[in-house]
Design a protein around this motif. Structure first.
Motif, short mmCIF file in Angstrom:
data_model
loop_
_atom_site.label_atom_id
_atom_site.label_comp_id
_atom_site.label_asym_id
_atom_site.label_seq_id
_atom_site.Cartn_x
_atom_site.Cartn_y
_atom_site.Cartn_z
N PRO A 29 6.66 37.30 36.94
CA PRO A 29 5.98 36.61 38.05
C PRO A 29 6.79 35.41 38.54
CG PRO A 29 5.03 35.94 35.96
CD PRO A 29 6.05 37.00 35.64
N ARG A 30 6.43 34.94 39.72
CA ARG A 30 7.04 33.72 40.19
C ARG A 30 6.57 32.54 39.34
NH1 ARG A 30 6.22 34.23 46.78
NH2 ARG A 30 7.50 36.13 47.07
N ALA A 31 7.42 31.56 39.24
CA ALA A 31 7.05 30.38 38.46
C ALA A 31 5.93 29.63 39.17
CB ALA A 31 8.27 29.47 38.28
N ARG A 32 4.81 29.48 38.52
CA ARG A 32 3.66 28.78 39.08
C ARG A 32 3.17 27.73 38.09
NH1 ARG A 32 1.93 31.71 43.50
NH2 ARG A 32 2.60 33.90 43.55
N ARG A 34 4.25 24.83 37.11
CA ARG A 34 5.26 24.44 36.13
C ARG A 34 4.80 23.25 35.27
NH1 ARG A 34 10.65 26.19 36.89
NH2 ARG A 34 10.95 27.50 38.74
N ALA A 102 8.10 32.53 32.70
CA ALA A 102 8.43 32.57 34.12
C ALA A 102 8.91 31.21 34.60
CB ALA A 102 7.22 33.02 34.92
N GLY A 105 12.41 31.15 34.18
CA GLY A 105 13.14 32.22 34.84
C GLY A 105 13.33 33.46 34.00
N PRO A 107 11.74 37.02 32.44
CA PRO A 107 10.65 37.99 32.50
C PRO A 107 10.13 38.31 31.11
CG PRO A 107 12.73 39.12 32.73
CD PRO A 107 13.04 37.65 32.69
#
Length: 336
Positions: A29-32, A34, A102, A105, A107
């Motif tokens: 997923p996208r980094a959310r 953080r 994520a 960076g 997976p």
């Protein structure tokens, strides 16, 4: 450059079947959010665990009791709800691993697996080996951080007399159990992953099992070659860790005989008796089937996973034997 980490294979997608990593769902997923996985958040989660322990020690009324899981009017209903709550909390625990990875960076690969006879939701974070050891610790401990925060919130709500106290007491038992289980390093828990990262080991579990096997019987040529090629750091740690590993398996074997088998048999007998006594036109009949399915689901899923693992190992052995047989036929057919 890494072929495998503790027998979790790392291979490209076009690799042969026997070299592919274990099954599961790849999540990148996208980094959310953080900030949830920053150093400050890590300190907050650690403090939550410390405060939770202090509260349980200082306030007798907040101390967990094994019987707290029986918070409804029947034991079966209570355990069914606890089982569902455990599934949900375990799922969020693994989601924290995924989101933390994520944020760096990396997976992750999600799958349902087992540790001995325990059903396990697993997040494979092999990709973290691309990072320095200290940067791996955050994603590896993200799940325990979530458990510590939930435990503290439940304790604070109980102390403030807010919410359903009996249910919150059951949540405390579930989360405390989840944290304690992570200390069982012989089951390759989160703490085991952190330990191997900080100690600089790559295949500690495999090395430990080979050393233990060598102490009771002779290794095969392949196993001896694997042990001979083991990094010196893994061998040094495995020499003392093997006793922890063996003691843990001894306790697990005792628990299996003393608790796991009797409790499973008791559940089966309870479902059978409830179904026999009540006819299919009554609510108790269907309630017994429903509750029995929920209560026995961890055992059933563990059995399914065990059969899946057995079939996978058989396929790998066959894949290894075929090339050897083809080479033998070519040698036999070659002109002399």
């Amino acid at each position: 450059f890494v072929a495998a980490v503790d027998e979790d294979a790392v291979a490209p997608a076009d690799a042969p079947a026997e070299e592919r990593p274990p099954g599961g769902w790849v999540v990148a997923p996208r980094a959310r959010a953080r900030w949830l996985f920053s150093r400050v958040a890590g300190v907050v989660a650690a403090l939550a665990g410390v405060v939770a322990v202090v509260l349980m020690l200082a306030v007798p009324g907040l101390r967990p009791d094994p019987l707290d899981v029986f918070f409804l009017d029947s034991a079966a209903r209570s355990l069914a709800v606890v089982t569902l709550v455990t599934y949900v909390l375990a799922g969020v625990h693994e989601l924290m691993h995924v989101m933390a990875a994520a944020a760096t960076g990396v997976p992750a690969r999600l799958r349902i697996t087992r540790r001995l006879y325990f059903l396990t939701f697993e997040t494979n974070l092999t990709g973290l080996w691309a990072l320095p050891p200290r940067r791996r610790v955050g994603p590896l401990l993200a799940g325990m951080g979530f458990d510590a925060v939930v435990l503290l919130v439940a304790l604070l709500l109980r102390a403030a007399l807010v919410g359903p106290d009996a249910f919150l007491a059951a949540v405390v038992v579930v989360e405390l159990s989840a944290l304690v289980v992570q200390l069982f390093v012989f089951l390759r828990s989160d703490v085991y992953a952190v330990m191997t990262a900080l100690l600089g080991c790559t295949s500690l579990d495999r090395t430990t099992r080979l050393l233990l096997r060598r102490s009771v019987r002779r290794l095969s040529d392949e196993q001896a070659a694997t042990l001979a090629a083991t990094p010196a750091r893994d061998l040094a740690v495995a020499r003392w860790y093997r006793w922890v590993h063996a003691a843990g398996y001894a306790v697990a074997a005792w628990f299996f005989v003393a608790f796991f088998v009797p409790s499973t048999w008791h559940l089966l007998v309870w479902v059978r008796d409830a179904v026999v006594v009540h006819g299919p036109t009554t609510w108790p009949f269907w309630e017994a089937l429903l509750l029995g399915a929920v209560l026995l689901s961890p055992r059933v899923l563990t059995g399914v996973v065990a059969l899946r693992d057995l079939a996978a190992r058989r396929d790998v052995r066959r894949a290894r034997v075929r090339p050897a047989r083809r080479r033998a036929r070519r040698v036999a057919a070659a002109p002399r």
